[in-house]
Design a protein around this motif. Structure first.
Motif, short mmCIF file in Angstrom:
data_model
loop_
_atom_site.label_atom_id
_atom_site.label_comp_id
_atom_site.label_asym_id
_atom_site.label_seq_id
_atom_site.Cartn_x
_atom_site.Cartn_y
_atom_site.Cartn_z
N TYR A 1 1.08 -2.86 -11.64
CA TYR A 1 -0.11 -2.04 -11.49
C TYR A 1 -0.17 -1.12 -10.30
O TYR A 1 0.01 -1.70 -9.15
CB TYR A 1 -1.52 -3.01 -11.31
N VAL A 2 -0.43 0.06 -10.34
CA VAL A 2 -0.54 1.11 -9.40
C VAL A 2 -1.74 1.62 -9.45
O VAL A 2 -2.22 2.36 -10.53
CB VAL A 2 0.74 2.26 -9.59
N SER A 3 -2.64 1.48 -8.45
CA SER A 3 -4.15 1.76 -8.71
C SER A 3 -4.62 2.53 -7.58
O SER A 3 -4.15 2.37 -6.39
CB SER A 3 -4.97 0.45 -8.57
N LEU A 4 -5.66 3.38 -7.84
CA LEU A 4 -5.96 4.47 -6.78
C LEU A 4 -7.57 4.38 -7.13
O LEU A 4 -8.03 4.42 -8.08
CB LEU A 4 -5.57 5.84 -7.00
N PHE A 5 -8.39 4.17 -6.12
CA PHE A 5 -9.96 4.06 -6.13
C PHE A 5 -10.46 5.08 -5.26
O PHE A 5 -10.25 5.19 -4.24
CB PHE A 5 -10.03 2.53 -5.85
N THR A 6 -11.50 5.96 -5.86
CA THR A 6 -12.06 7.00 -5.00
C THR A 6 -13.28 7.19 -5.80
O THR A 6 -13.37 7.55 -6.94
CB THR A 6 -11.23 8.12 -4.71
N ASP A 7 -14.40 7.23 -4.98
CA ASP A 7 -15.86 7.75 -5.47
C ASP A 7 -16.26 7.24 -6.75
O ASP A 7 -16.87 7.56 -7.68
CB ASP A 7 -15.77 9.22 -5.67
N GLY A 8 -15.97 5.52 -6.64
CA GLY A 8 -16.46 4.84 -7.70
C GLY A 8 -15.58 4.78 -9.04
O GLY A 8 -15.82 4.08 -10.00
N GLU A 9 -14.59 5.76 -8.93
CA GLU A 9 -13.52 5.94 -10.12
C GLU A 9 -12.21 5.14 -9.76
O GLU A 9 -11.77 5.35 -8.78
CB GLU A 9 -13.44 7.26 -10.32
N LEU A 10 -11.75 4.22 -10.88
CA LEU A 10 -10.44 3.59 -10.68
C LEU A 10 -9.51 4.11 -11.63
O LEU A 10 -9.55 4.00 -12.67
CB LEU A 10 -10.60 2.14 -10.81
N PHE A 11 -8.13 4.58 -11.06
CA PHE A 11 -7.27 5.11 -11.79
C PHE A 11 -6.14 4.28 -11.80
O PHE A 11 -5.65 4.04 -10.66
CB PHE A 11 -6.95 6.49 -11.29
N VAL A 12 -5.34 3.93 -12.98
CA VAL A 12 -4.55 2.67 -12.83
C VAL A 12 -3.25 3.24 -13.67
O VAL A 12 -3.43 3.54 -14.91
CB VAL A 12 -5.10 1.65 -13.41
N TYR A 13 -2.28 2.92 -13.31
CA TYR A 13 -0.84 2.86 -14.13
C TYR A 13 -0.64 1.36 -14.35
O TYR A 13 -0.51 0.74 -13.30
CB TYR A 13 0.19 3.59 -13.48
N THR B 1 0.92 -1.43 -0.11
CA THR B 1 -0.05 0.26 0.02
C THR B 1 0.77 1.20 0.03
O THR B 1 1.70 1.45 0.57
CB THR B 1 -0.82 -0.05 1.18
N ILE B 2 0.70 2.22 -0.80
CA ILE B 2 1.38 3.63 -0.78
C ILE B 2 0.23 4.63 -0.74
O ILE B 2 -1.01 4.34 -0.77
CB ILE B 2 2.13 3.59 -2.14
N THR B 3 0.62 5.90 -0.75
CA THR B 3 -0.06 7.00 -0.79
C THR B 3 0.08 7.97 -1.70
O THR B 3 1.11 8.28 -2.21
CB THR B 3 0.27 7.84 0.65
N LEU B 4 -1.07 8.10 -2.55
CA LEU B 4 -1.05 9.04 -3.68
C LEU B 4 -2.08 10.28 -3.70
O LEU B 4 -3.22 9.89 -3.26
CB LEU B 4 -1.22 8.52 -4.88
N ASP B 5 -1.57 11.68 -3.51
CA ASP B 5 -2.44 12.62 -3.50
C ASP B 5 -3.34 12.63 -2.07
O ASP B 5 -4.49 12.81 -2.13
CB ASP B 5 -3.40 12.66 -4.66
N GLY B 6 -2.56 12.05 -1.12
CA GLY B 6 -3.43 11.95 0.56
C GLY B 6 -4.30 10.96 0.13
O GLY B 6 -5.07 10.83 1.23
N ARG B 7 -4.19 9.76 -0.73
CA ARG B 7 -5.18 8.88 -0.53
C ARG B 7 -4.34 7.46 -0.51
O ARG B 7 -3.24 7.45 -1.20
CB ARG B 7 -6.01 8.77 -1.76
N ASN B 8 -5.09 6.36 -0.01
CA ASN B 8 -4.45 4.95 -0.09
C ASN B 8 -4.58 4.46 -1.60
O ASN B 8 -5.55 4.64 -2.23
CB ASN B 8 -5.12 4.15 0.86
N ALA B 9 -3.49 3.96 -1.99
CA ALA B 9 -3.38 3.46 -3.41
C ALA B 9 -2.74 1.85 -3.06
O ALA B 9 -2.02 1.78 -2.16
CB ALA B 9 -2.56 4.26 -4.38
N SER B 10 -2.69 1.07 -4.02
CA SER B 10 -2.09 -0.05 -4.25
C SER B 10 -1.06 -0.15 -5.32
O SER B 10 -1.10 0.42 -6.24
CB SER B 10 -3.08 -1.28 -4.17
#
Length: 238
Positions: A201-213, A178-187
């Motif tokens: 895969y670096v993934s950030l999930f918030t408000d039903g939106e999934l952002f993935v590298y 687990t890492i932190t991106l833009d003040g949010r937990n990411a995997s």
């Protein structure tokens, strides 16, 4: 006083007959007295003509100020075009990294990150994510970014599903953290594929939106390089 024309006897002006001989004086005509009426004076006076103040019409105002209006319209059009161009463009070179490398900015759909201008955006294919964008990074590494709307309730559920699919494909799970991106937990998950390459895969999930590298390369160091980590660290939502 008046004199009698018969005997010459003087008589007062209003006497009807001569007091000496009885001569009847002809009646006197009344003098025409000039009368003045305030109504006559009023009629004689010419009414003052009031000059009505004429206000300029809208058309006249536009004609007199058409140069100024034209300049305002031109400035407005330029401003709107600038907004449209800025909004539709997802890249702009404006900053440099700590190492002095020139950076461009990707900004679209409420998500942004900065990447080196040496990364070339290229055509790629992701059959599951048609809006994905691809960059050729250093050491033959490809960095893919996409965002989707997900029905999942948590990032944990998303990661469990991803790991299950990878293991079914014969991939080895090297790293899960687990890492932190833009003040949010990411995997952050690194997989060693069955063919010997690596996928991260670096993934950030918030408000039903999934952002993935999704980063693919021929070694664990290539997908986990300092440059790539610096790019991921610039991720920003909003």
């Amino acid at each position: 006083m008046k004199k009698c024309p018969e005997c010459g006897n003087p008589s007062y002006d209003g006497a009807p007959v001569c007091g000496n001989c009885g001569y009847k004086f002809p009646p006197q005509r009344p003098k025409n007295l000039k009368t003045t009426s305030i109504f006559d004076e009023t009629q004689k006076r010419r009414p003052k003509t009031l000059k009505r103040r004429t206000e300029p019409s809208t058309i006249e105002i536009i004609r007199e100020n058409k140069l100024i209006i034209g300049i305002i319209v031109l400035i407005t059009i330029i401003a709107i075009c600038g907004i449209v161009i800025t909004g539709t463009s997802n890249q702009s070179t404006s900053t440099t990294s700590a190492s002095g490398a020139e950076l461009a900015t990707y900004d679209e759909y409420g998500f942004s990150f900065q990447y080196p201008t040496t990364w070339n955006q290229t055509d790629g294919l992701d059959e599951y994510h048609e809006t994905a964008i691809f960059f050729n990074a250093e050491n033959n590494t490809v960095v893919e970014y996409y965002n989707i709307t997900s029905d999942s309730t948590s990032l944990r559920d998303i990661n469990q599903e991803r790991i299950s699919v990878a293991m079914n494909d014969g991939d080895y799970v090297d790293t899960v953290r687990t890492i932190t991106l833009d003040g949010r937990n990411a995997s952050d998950i690194i997989l060693e594929n069955a063919d010997g390459d690596y996928t991260r895969y670096v993934s950030l999930f918030t408000d039903g939106e999934l952002f993935v590298y999704k980063i693919t390369g021929d070694s664990i160091n290539s997908v986990n390089s300092t440059t790539i980590n610096d790019v991921i660290a610039t991720s920003h939502i909003g």
